[in-house]
Design a protein around this motif. Structure first.
Motif, PDB file in Angstrom:
ATOM      1  N   LYS A 151      -2.127  -4.073   6.605  1.00 25.85           N
ATOM      2  CA  LYS A 151      -1.393  -4.384   5.558  1.00 25.85           C
ATOM      3  C   LYS A 151      -1.137  -5.790   5.256  1.00 25.85           C
ATOM      4  N   LEU A 194      -7.440  -0.361  -0.507  1.00 30.03           N
ATOM      5  CA  LEU A 194      -8.685  -0.884   0.516  1.00 30.03           C
ATOM      6  C   LEU A 194     -10.082  -0.242   0.118  1.00 30.03           C
ATOM      7  N   GLY A 225       2.494   0.413   5.005  1.00 32.77           N
ATOM      8  CA  GLY A 225       2.134   0.416   6.170  1.00 32.77           C
ATOM      9  C   GLY A 225       1.275   1.579   6.800  1.00 32.77           C
ATOM     10  N   ASN A 226       1.031   2.414   5.974  1.00 35.32           N
ATOM     11  CA  ASN A 226      -0.084   3.461   6.557  1.00 35.32           C
ATOM     12  C   ASN A 226      -1.294   2.947   7.092  1.00 35.32           C
ATOM     13  N   CYS A 227      -1.738   2.162   6.378  1.00 36.43           N
ATOM     14  CA  CYS A 227      -3.181   1.570   6.940  1.00 36.43           C
ATOM     15  C   CYS A 227      -3.152   0.717   8.175  1.00 36.43           C
ATOM     16  N   ALA A 254      -3.617  -6.768   3.166  1.00 37.15           N
ATOM     17  CA  ALA A 254      -3.549  -6.310   1.989  1.00 37.15           C
ATOM     18  C   ALA A 254      -2.277  -7.023   0.963  1.00 37.15           C
ATOM     19  N   CYS A 290      -4.470   5.134   2.446  1.00 38.08           N
ATOM     20  CA  CYS A 290      -3.727   4.230   1.416  1.00 38.08           C
ATOM     21  C   CYS A 290      -3.423   4.989   0.208  1.00 38.08           C
ATOM     22  N   CYS A 317      -0.540  -2.944  -3.681  1.00 39.48           N
ATOM     23  CA  CYS A 317       0.128  -2.787  -2.419  1.00 39.48           C
ATOM     24  C   CYS A 317       1.643  -2.567  -2.356  1.00 39.48           C
ATOM     25  N   ILE A 318       2.030  -1.412  -1.876  1.00 35.91           N
ATOM     26  CA  ILE A 318       3.444  -1.186  -1.850  1.00 35.91           C
ATOM     27  C   ILE A 318       4.080  -1.248  -0.706  1.00 35.91           C
ATOM     28  N   SER A 319       3.165  -2.029   0.312  1.00 29.75           N
ATOM     29  CA  SER A 319       3.476  -2.167   1.872  1.00 29.75           C
ATOM     30  C   SER A 319       4.378  -0.914   2.564  1.00 29.75           C
TER      31      SER A 319
HETATM   32  S1  SF4 Z   1      -1.708   1.726   3.042  1.00 31.10           S
HETATM   33 FE1  SF4 Z   1      -1.540  -0.411   3.372  1.00 31.10          FE
HETATM   34  S2  SF4 Z   1      -2.534  -1.427   1.598  1.00 31.10           S
HETATM   35 FE2  SF4 Z   1      -2.216   0.748   0.812  1.00 31.10          FE
HETATM   36  S3  SF4 Z   1      -0.115   0.264  -0.120  1.00 31.10           S
HETATM   37 FE3  SF4 Z   1       0.304   1.091   2.128  1.00 31.10          FE
HETATM   38  S4  SF4 Z   1       0.596  -1.056   3.086  1.00 31.10           S
HETATM   39 FE4  SF4 Z   1      -0.739  -1.312   1.056  1.00 31.10          FE
END
Ligand code: SF4
Ligand code: SF4
Length: 502
Positions: A461, A490, A448-450, A464, A485, A444-446
């Protein structure tokens, strides 16, 4: 021609179709004639009502508002006269507004209804395709391209206009269908072809709903074409809406069978146990009995078994009509769902309160059905309970707020805060289901899309980042968090724990 120019042409065509559709509301005059009056009005009201409606026989009304006003005024006078004569039980309780207005339409719309039908819906579908199909040239999926700066988003004028249009449509549909009678006249040819009768407001609703799910479903298929799960899931909601929710009920009506959406179930289908629907099924013999037993088996056995194996997604994201509309028409608004802890707290109370209300209302209705007593312990009037549930939850919450607020509160307002079936499915999912979203926290690169695109307001997030499985009663398993993501963190799973992939 570049993509944006094609899309702009599409937008102009869609707006033209909508302008024509609104114009249709004013394209007929209304003239009452004696034969249709005698056919439509019950014998006990005929004489009195004809006397009060005398001016409507002599003059043509240029619009639906003035015509229905005459009927409302005449009915009020008839009821007053009956009351004064001590014949209150004979009062007009079911207004003749809809039936008389429909039968009295004359003019351009009535004479050209088939042409108008093809013109409006041909333009609407063509314009929508011009708007969505060019996206096939773009990169699939959601991109971080300033989504919250888009003019449709929260607080922006376009979003408010869109929301107001949805809300106005629902208010007209549920509470003032007499004012949209010209739309029903436009749909009469299709209704006659499908079920043998003239279009009702519910036929109009079912048709528009299906068009919305199909056209915006094509948009989903193009947008998420890189993701097999989204392709199959979108195909599934389009199929269930077209075949189960729209076509089968109309064909059953044509065959003089009780009309039913066989995938809809109690408590979402809150009138399933109402006396007239039970009687209708009993009278329909074997098929009616099958429908009744099917409906019970679906919620009593289907929900726990299928939810155990697949989570609530098998219904909320693959089958349900409300979910289908949310995932297609509502997709552009999914990021607007409130992510605050306050919203989550509110949701936990509101959705379970509606489930309790549905259970109490249904228990009351069944009590009256079997005992003949209108009140429980002489106090609680089950008819009143049923009326207020239908009005408050069935019309206002699920319709006006549930869909009307898409551009303001996201696409799952009803599913998240009000649907009693989602509450029931969620309880099973939370406490006895294999379904979970597994997370590979190290990747996870944080970004925040999810969390941004979770329509149920879940902070994906957070899980995750900790590498923690997501097991939440509200997760409808739409899979969008996984689809957006960039790191493949996920994974939606329903394998038994001991066969879990590592
Ligand atoms: S989409 Fe969510 S789980 Fe995927 S990298 Fe971004 S923050 Fe992490
Ligand atoms: S957590 Fe993911 S799968 Fe569940 S509702 Fe949110 S976006 Fe859909």
């Amino acid at each position: 021609m570049n993509i944006n120019q094609i899309k702009n042409i599409g937008t102009v065509i869609i707006l033209s179709a909508m302008a024509l559709w609104i114009g249709i509301l004013f394209g007929n005059s209304f003239q009452l004639n004696e034969a249709t009056f005698n056919e439509t009005v019950a014998s006990e009201h005929r004489f009195l009502l004809k006397e009060k409606l005398a001016p409507a026989f002599e003059s043509k009304s240029s619009n639906v508002f003035s015509f229905t006003n005459k009927i409302v005024a005449a009915e009020a006078e008839v009821n007053k006269a009956l009351e004064a004569e001590g014949k209150g039980d004979m009062k007009i309780s079911n207004s003749y507004q809809m039936s008389l207005t429909k039968a009295s339409g004359v003019g351009f719309v009535s004479e050209n209804n088939l042409l108008l039908f093809f013109l409006v819906f041909g333009l609407l579908i063509f314009g929508t395709m011009l708007f969505v199909v060019p996206d096939i040239k773009k990169i699939p999926g959601i991109k971080n391209d300033g989504i919250f700066k888009h003019p449709v988003n929260k607080g922006k004028l376009l979003g408010i206009i869109l929301g107001s249009m949805f809300i106005s449509f629902y208010i007209l549909l549920y509470f003032f269908p007499q004012y949209i009678i010209n739309w029903l006249i436009v749909l009469d040819p299709l209704s006659k072809f499908m079920n043998g009768g003239l279009a009702s407001q519910w036929f109009l609703y079912g048709f528009l709903y299906t068009i919305a799910v199909l056209t915006m479903g094509i948009r989903m298929l193009i947008k998420y074409r890189h993701n097999k799960y989204q392709m199959v899931r979108t195909g599934s909601v389009m199929f269930f809406q077209l075949i189960f929710a729209f076509m089968i009920p109309e064909i059953l009506t044509k065959l003089n069978m009780p009309s039913a959406d066989l995938k809809n179930m109690w408590p979402l289908d809150y009138s399933f146990f109402f006396d007239y629907r039970i009687d209708q099924k009993i009278e329909a013999g074997t098929l009616g009995t099958f429908m009744f037993v099917w409906g019970i088996v679906l919620f009593a056995v289907g929900v726990p078994v299928l939810t155990y194996f697949f989570g609530k997604r098998w219904y909320c994201s693959w089958v349900c009509g409300c979910g289908g509309l949310a995932e297609t028409l509502g997709d552009p608004f999914r990021q607007l769902s409130n992510k605050k802890i306050k919203a989550w707290r509110f949701e936990r109370y509101s959705i379970h309160i509606v489930l309790v209300l549905a259970v109490v209302m249904t228990a009351g209705v069944l009590y009256t059905y079997f005992t003949g007593e209108p009140k429980i312990m002489g106090v609680l009037d089950t008819g009143t309970l049923r009326y207020y549930y239908g009005f408050g939850v069935g019309s206002i919450f699920s319709g006006v707020v549930g869909t009307g607020f898409y551009p303001i509160m996201g696409n799952r307002v009803w599913c998240r805060f009000g649907c009693p079936l989602a509450a029931y499915l969620g309880l099973v999912q939370r406490f006895k289901s294999r379904f979970r979203i597994t997370t590979n926290g190290g990747q996870c690169i944080s970004c925040g899309n999810c969390s941004t695109y979770c329509e149920q307001g879940i902070d994906v997030k957070w899980y995750a980042q900790r590498g923690q499985d997501i097991v939440r009663s509200s997760c409808v398993g739409c899979g969008i968090c996984s689809a957006v993501c960039p790191r493949g963190v996920l994974n939606l799973e329903n394998l038994a724990e001991d066969t879990k992939k590592i």
